[in-house]
Write a protein that holds these residues in place. Structure first.
Motif, mmCIF file in Angstrom:
data_model
loop_
_atom_site.group_PDB
_atom_site.id
_atom_site.type_symbol
_atom_site.label_atom_id
_atom_site.label_comp_id
_atom_site.label_asym_id
_atom_site.label_seq_id
_atom_site.Cartn_x
_atom_site.Cartn_y
_atom_site.Cartn_z
ATOM 1 N N TRP A 132 -0.763 -49.414 32.007
ATOM 2 C CA TRP A 132 -1.075 -49.846 30.658
ATOM 3 C C TRP A 132 -0.395 -51.010 30.176
ATOM 4 C CZ3 TRP A 132 -4.091 -50.060 26.699
ATOM 5 C CH2 TRP A 132 -3.521 -50.295 25.195
ATOM 6 N N TRP A 142 -11.907 -49.295 32.596
ATOM 7 C CA TRP A 142 -11.521 -48.222 33.267
ATOM 8 C C TRP A 142 -9.980 -47.996 33.480
ATOM 9 C CZ3 TRP A 142 -15.266 -45.001 32.640
ATOM 10 C CH2 TRP A 142 -16.386 -45.250 32.980
ATOM 11 N N ALA A 143 -9.185 -46.949 33.332
ATOM 12 C CA ALA A 143 -7.814 -46.899 33.230
ATOM 13 C C ALA A 143 -7.321 -47.383 34.939
ATOM 14 C CB ALA A 143 -7.410 -45.446 32.955
ATOM 15 N N ASP A 144 -6.302 -48.083 35.071
ATOM 16 C CA ASP A 144 -5.978 -48.376 36.341
ATOM 17 C C ASP A 144 -4.501 -47.850 36.588
ATOM 18 O OD1 ASP A 144 -4.146 -50.091 34.697
ATOM 19 O OD2 ASP A 144 -4.909 -51.831 35.541
ATOM 20 N N LYS A 181 -2.717 -46.525 21.146
ATOM 21 C CA LYS A 181 -3.194 -47.567 22.106
ATOM 22 C C LYS A 181 -3.961 -48.372 21.334
ATOM 23 C CE LYS A 181 -1.501 -45.483 26.229
ATOM 24 N NZ LYS A 181 -1.831 -44.997 27.717
ATOM 25 N N ASP A 218 -6.804 -36.462 25.856
ATOM 26 C CA ASP A 218 -5.731 -37.641 25.937
ATOM 27 C C ASP A 218 -4.736 -37.151 26.955
ATOM 28 O OD1 ASP A 218 -3.833 -39.810 25.710
ATOM 29 O OD2 ASP A 218 -2.994 -39.270 24.009
ATOM 30 N N THR A 254 -6.417 -44.514 25.806
ATOM 31 C CA THR A 254 -6.571 -43.096 25.831
ATOM 32 C C THR A 254 -6.401 -42.510 24.399
ATOM 33 O OG1 THR A 254 -4.398 -42.321 26.446
ATOM 34 C CG2 THR A 254 -5.970 -42.973 28.133
ATOM 35 N N SER A 302 -10.800 -41.809 29.906
ATOM 36 C CA SER A 302 -11.090 -42.544 30.996
ATOM 37 C C SER A 302 -10.841 -44.035 31.380
ATOM 38 C CB SER A 302 -12.592 -42.214 31.479
ATOM 39 O OG SER A 302 -13.471 -42.835 30.556
ATOM 40 N N VAL A 303 -10.499 -44.648 30.221
ATOM 41 C CA VAL A 303 -10.226 -45.915 29.942
ATOM 42 C C VAL A 303 -8.738 -46.335 29.732
ATOM 43 C CG1 VAL A 303 -12.632 -46.444 29.167
ATOM 44 C CG2 VAL A 303 -10.746 -46.058 27.521
ATOM 45 N N ASN A 304 -8.332 -47.477 29.648
ATOM 46 C CA ASN A 304 -6.810 -47.684 29.338
ATOM 47 C C ASN A 304 -6.399 -47.333 28.080
ATOM 48 O OD1 ASN A 304 -5.767 -49.675 31.762
ATOM 49 N ND2 ASN A 304 -7.763 -50.269 31.328
#
Length: 305
Positions: A127, A122-124, A167, A192, A163, A159-161
């Motif tokens: 990055w 999950w994106a925090d 990356k 994105d 995107t 929704s994750v790191n």
């Protein structure tokens, strides 16, 4: 459906193979098999069946499903898993997902599936800080993939790191293993946050690293992104398919419908697709996507004689 079968035959000359994610049609594997046979597809990608994520099915039921797909003359082209859709900073969650991954590796062996799809936590919001920790977790995937003879394919997701394709490519290059590669889903680029263009930017970022592909389409507006049938959105499938042919792509192109005709999938359903509510209305929308895709795959449009 003979006309579509003929289109499927023409598609084969392009070099890549067509499949569909089963729960975009139904939670009943028989429905997915029927659609695949109607359209002359070669493979099925499994995510949730009978209301359950694949790793929650009994061993006996897994064997029955594998036998049924084999008897239908189809292949399992991949397992769409939720692996690493979890919190990177939570040790217990991360350990549970590594255990889940091992179970999916066992399932991949049972289904003779070449690919296990997964994510980048999950994106925090940071990055650069998360990147080395994600790479370390992905490096732990490698010996499991080697043991079971399969490949973990990392997919970009809003929704994750990771995107976007740029990356994902950075992660895959840093892991530097043939057992961790990239999954290219150009439709996801339209969600994105960084605004990567699906084609050519997303494709160029992953070129040489992608071994598997999902196909969906969408229209990105000022307030939100709405999914549409393949070829009717902003991915640019006409140019992308031409490029796949020109570059000699020989992997799978798997339809991931991700929209419904008479309803709208919720943000949570898009984030965690699974189960009966997600699949409701999926057959009609998937047929529309396949009809549209096959128009784009006509040999004369692709320049294939």
């Amino acid at each position: 459906m003979m006309e579509l079968r003929e289109k499927g035959g023409g598609k084969g000359m392009a070099g890549f193979k067509l499949g569909v994610i089963t729960d975009e049609i139904s939670q009943d594997i028989e429905d997915a098999i029927r659609i695949a046979k109607d359209y002359g597809l070669e493979g099925l990608e499994l995510r949730s069946v009978e209301g359950k994520q694949l790793h929650r099915l009994s061993g006996q039921r897994v064997n029955e499903i594998a036998a049924r797909i084999h008897d239908a003359g189809l292949r399992v082209c991949g397992l769409s898993t939720p692996v690493f859709k979890c919190n990177l900073g939570n040790v217990e969650e991360t350990a549970a997902h590594h255990r889940m991954l091992r179970r999916y590796a066992e399932l991949a062996r049972q289904f003779s599936a070449p690919y296990i799809r997964g994510f980048s936590f999950w994106a925090d919001g940071d990055w650069e800080a998360a990147f080395p920790r994600i790479v370390r977790e992905l490096e732990l995937v490698v010996p499991v993939m080697e043991e079971f003879g399969t490949t973990f394919v990392v997919e970009a997701d809003p929704s994750v790191n990771a995107t976007n394709g740029e990356k994902v490519a950075a992660l895959v290059r840093s892991v530097s293993s043939p057992h961790v590669r990239a999954l290219y889903d150009p439709g996801n680029d339209l969600w994105d946050p960084a605004g990567e263009r699906p084609y050519p930017d997303g494709y160029e970022a992953l070129r040489g690293l992608m071994v598997h592909m999902h196909a969906k389409d969408a229209v990105r507006g000022p307030e939100r992104t709405d999914a549409v049938a393949i070829g009717r959105g902003q991915v640019g499938y006409s140019d992308l398919l031409d490029r796949l042919v020109a570059d000699g792509y020989e992997g799978w192109l798997v339809v991931e419908t991700h929209y419904r005709l008479a309803s709208a999938l919720s943000e949570e359903q898009l984030k965690r697709p699974s189960g009966y509510a997600f699949s409701g209305g999926g057959e009609a929308a998937t047929r529309e996507c396949l009809d549209s895709l096959f128009e784009l795959l006509k040999p004369d449009r692709l320049g294939i004689s």
